[in-house]
Design a protein around this motif. Sequence first.
Motif, PDB file in Angstrom:
ATOM      1  N   LEU A 143      -9.095 -24.433  -6.801  1.00 27.76           N
ATOM      2  CA  LEU A 143      -9.311 -25.804  -7.254  1.00 27.76           C
ATOM      3  C   LEU A 143     -10.536 -25.883  -8.154  1.00 27.76           C
ATOM      4  O   LEU A 143     -11.579 -25.307  -7.853  1.00 27.76           O
ATOM      5  CB  LEU A 143      -9.486 -26.720  -6.039  1.00 27.76           C
ATOM      6  N   LYS A 144     -10.407 -26.621  -9.257  1.00 28.26           N
ATOM      7  CA  LYS A 144     -11.469 -26.703 -10.239  1.00 28.26           C
ATOM      8  C   LYS A 144     -12.033 -28.122 -10.336  1.00 28.26           C
ATOM      9  O   LYS A 144     -11.388 -29.097  -9.943  1.00 28.26           O
ATOM     10  CB  LYS A 144     -10.949 -26.301 -11.623  1.00 28.26           C
ATOM     11  N   LYS A 145     -13.212 -28.213 -10.939  1.00 27.56           N
ATOM     12  CA  LYS A 145     -13.852 -29.490 -11.200  1.00 27.56           C
ATOM     13  C   LYS A 145     -12.927 -30.382 -12.024  1.00 27.56           C
ATOM     14  O   LYS A 145     -12.311 -29.930 -12.988  1.00 27.56           O
ATOM     15  CB  LYS A 145     -15.158 -29.266 -11.964  1.00 27.56           C
ATOM     16  N   GLY A 146     -12.796 -31.632 -11.612  1.00 32.25           N
ATOM     17  CA  GLY A 146     -11.991 -32.602 -12.334  1.00 32.25           C
ATOM     18  C   GLY A 146     -10.533 -32.645 -11.933  1.00 32.25           C
ATOM     19  O   GLY A 146      -9.829 -33.605 -12.277  1.00 32.25           O
ATOM     20  N   GLU A 147     -10.040 -31.622 -11.214  1.00 30.48           N
ATOM     21  CA  GLU A 147      -8.636 -31.620 -10.785  1.00 30.48           C
ATOM     22  C   GLU A 147      -8.440 -32.532  -9.578  1.00 30.48           C
ATOM     23  O   GLU A 147      -9.357 -32.718  -8.772  1.00 30.48           O
ATOM     24  CB  GLU A 147      -8.181 -30.198 -10.456  1.00 30.48           C
ATOM     25  N   THR A 148      -7.242 -33.078  -9.469  1.00 29.76           N
ATOM     26  CA  THR A 148      -6.920 -33.991  -8.368  1.00 29.76           C
ATOM     27  C   THR A 148      -6.160 -33.253  -7.277  1.00 29.76           C
ATOM     28  O   THR A 148      -5.226 -32.500  -7.557  1.00 29.76           O
ATOM     29  CB  THR A 148      -6.072 -35.167  -8.880  1.00 29.76           C
ATOM     30  N   VAL A 149      -6.559 -33.478  -6.021  1.00 30.16           N
ATOM     31  CA  VAL A 149      -5.873 -32.891  -4.879  1.00 30.16           C
ATOM     32  C   VAL A 149      -5.455 -34.009  -3.925  1.00 30.16           C
ATOM     33  O   VAL A 149      -6.252 -34.892  -3.586  1.00 30.16           O
ATOM     34  CB  VAL A 149      -6.753 -31.839  -4.160  1.00 30.16           C
ATOM     35  N   GLY A 214      -0.525 -36.384 -13.062  1.00 23.89           N
ATOM     36  CA  GLY A 214      -0.147 -35.849 -11.754  1.00 23.89           C
ATOM     37  C   GLY A 214      -1.283 -35.054 -11.130  1.00 23.89           C
ATOM     38  O   GLY A 214      -2.242 -34.659 -11.799  1.00 23.89           O
ATOM     39  N   ALA A 215      -1.184 -34.825  -9.851  1.00 16.61           N
ATOM     40  CA  ALA A 215      -2.185 -34.050  -9.113  1.00 16.61           C
ATOM     41  C   ALA A 215      -1.883 -32.563  -9.243  1.00 16.61           C
ATOM     42  O   ALA A 215      -0.733 -32.148  -9.239  1.00 16.61           O
ATOM     43  CB  ALA A 215      -2.180 -34.454  -7.644  1.00 16.61           C
ATOM     44  N   ARG A 216      -2.920 -31.767  -9.344  1.00 15.00           N
ATOM     45  CA  ARG A 216      -2.713 -30.313  -9.471  1.00 15.00           C
ATOM     46  C   ARG A 216      -2.372 -29.652  -8.138  1.00 15.00           C
ATOM     47  O   ARG A 216      -1.762 -28.590  -8.081  1.00 15.00           O
ATOM     48  CB  ARG A 216      -3.984 -29.677 -10.051  1.00 15.00           C
ATOM     49  N   MET A 217      -2.736 -30.310  -7.030  1.00 14.63           N
ATOM     50  CA  MET A 217      -2.574 -29.668  -5.728  1.00 14.63           C
ATOM     51  C   MET A 217      -2.280 -30.714  -4.662  1.00 14.63           C
ATOM     52  O   MET A 217      -2.739 -31.847  -4.750  1.00 14.63           O
ATOM     53  CB  MET A 217      -3.862 -28.904  -5.375  1.00 14.63           C
ATOM     54  N   ALA A 218      -1.503 -30.314  -3.646  1.00 17.37           N
ATOM     55  CA  ALA A 218      -1.283 -31.144  -2.464  1.00 17.37           C
ATOM     56  C   ALA A 218      -1.461 -30.279  -1.226  1.00 17.37           C
ATOM     57  O   ALA A 218      -1.044 -29.112  -1.205  1.00 17.37           O
ATOM     58  CB  ALA A 218       0.106 -31.768  -2.481  1.00 17.37           C
ATOM     59  N   PHE A 219      -2.068 -30.860  -0.188  1.00 20.50           N
ATOM     60  CA  PHE A 219      -2.449 -30.131   1.024  1.00 20.50           C
ATOM     61  C   PHE A 219      -1.907 -30.933   2.205  1.00 20.50           C
ATOM     62  O   PHE A 219      -2.396 -32.011   2.518  1.00 20.50           O
ATOM     63  CB  PHE A 219      -3.975 -30.041   1.042  1.00 20.50           C
ATOM     64  N   ASP A 220      -0.858 -30.410   2.870  1.00 18.72           N
ATOM     65  CA  ASP A 220      -0.059 -31.230   3.782  1.00 18.72           C
ATOM     66  C   ASP A 220       0.188 -30.534   5.123  1.00 18.72           C
ATOM     67  O   ASP A 220       0.805 -29.469   5.162  1.00 18.72           O
ATOM     68  CB  ASP A 220       1.284 -31.534   3.107  1.00 18.72           C
TER      69      ASP A 220
END
Length: 329
Positions: A143-149, A214-220
């Motif tokens: 995960l990088k700065k500015g990315e949405t999770v 859109g979000a770059r990552m989802a954690f579920d």
Amino acid sequence: MSKVVRFHRVGGPEVLQIDDVDVRAPGIGEVRIKVKALGLNRAEAMYRSGQYTFIPEMPAILGYEAAGTIESIGEGVTEFAIGDEVNVIPAFSFADYGMYGELVIAPLHAIVKQPAGMTAVEGAATWMQFVTAYGALIDIGDLKKGETVLIRAASSSVGLAAIQIANLLGAVPVALTRTSEKRQALLDAGAAHVIATKEQNLVAEVNRITGSKGARMAFDPVGGAEVANILHSLSPLGIFFQYGALDTSEMRIPVMEVLGKNLTIRGYQLFEVTQDAERLSRAKTFITKGLESGGLYPLIAKTYPFERIVEAHQYMESNAQIGKIVIEI
């Protein structure tokens, strides 16, 4: 003899009982710890109820996290000494070790010196949540700065840890929760945005937040029918982590969405990190630095005395908590 929590049949919290057990001396590469506090985890409730990845052998021990003082050491242990204050990291099987006790055995690779300035209660509330979130967001997801999770079940200890790690990286943590009841608490915990999935349109809200990128990552940790909407909310080349199964129903996967965006759908367990010495070492370093800097800190929902372990498990299953439930001895 030591008081140890065990269960002799699978079932609800009521099957847990405190037994007097003769705790053996530590073997090669092991330590024996006088426990001051232990943290509760969903995996323990699943194991206790017979819904874990393997069937318990009775009487069964359990418990992944503890904090306490090394009382004795086994052969080959040179990195730690009697009297050291340590925390236990989930890096073993319940078939081999369990931390629910006054006196417990732990393998050398699963312990870390308690970070400076932390109490035993905080130490027992730290490692499962932060290593789990670190492994997906940083070790694998980069995960990088500015990315949405997108962080589902965000009020859980792991969800809160993911929010903190995202903020530490300069990413944008979006908390997903079922209703608005915990909205303010999640904002107070550091979430940049909160989406109540039963009350709001998830895809529309993510598009609004990200400018339709859109979000770059989802954690579920949940799964189930809502996964389809989460996948619709990801950006091209996005990655979806499934790290639990609170909803055991079949997930709906929108195939054309996966193909059209080249999405990655990935199962993940923290043991992928904790059973790899090099990756675990990196996790320990990152988390210890974060804790000592104040960028990471465990949120404690409630503490219970050891003799109220059944009540503590009942509270965990109520889903009312925000943060970690800890048992003090």
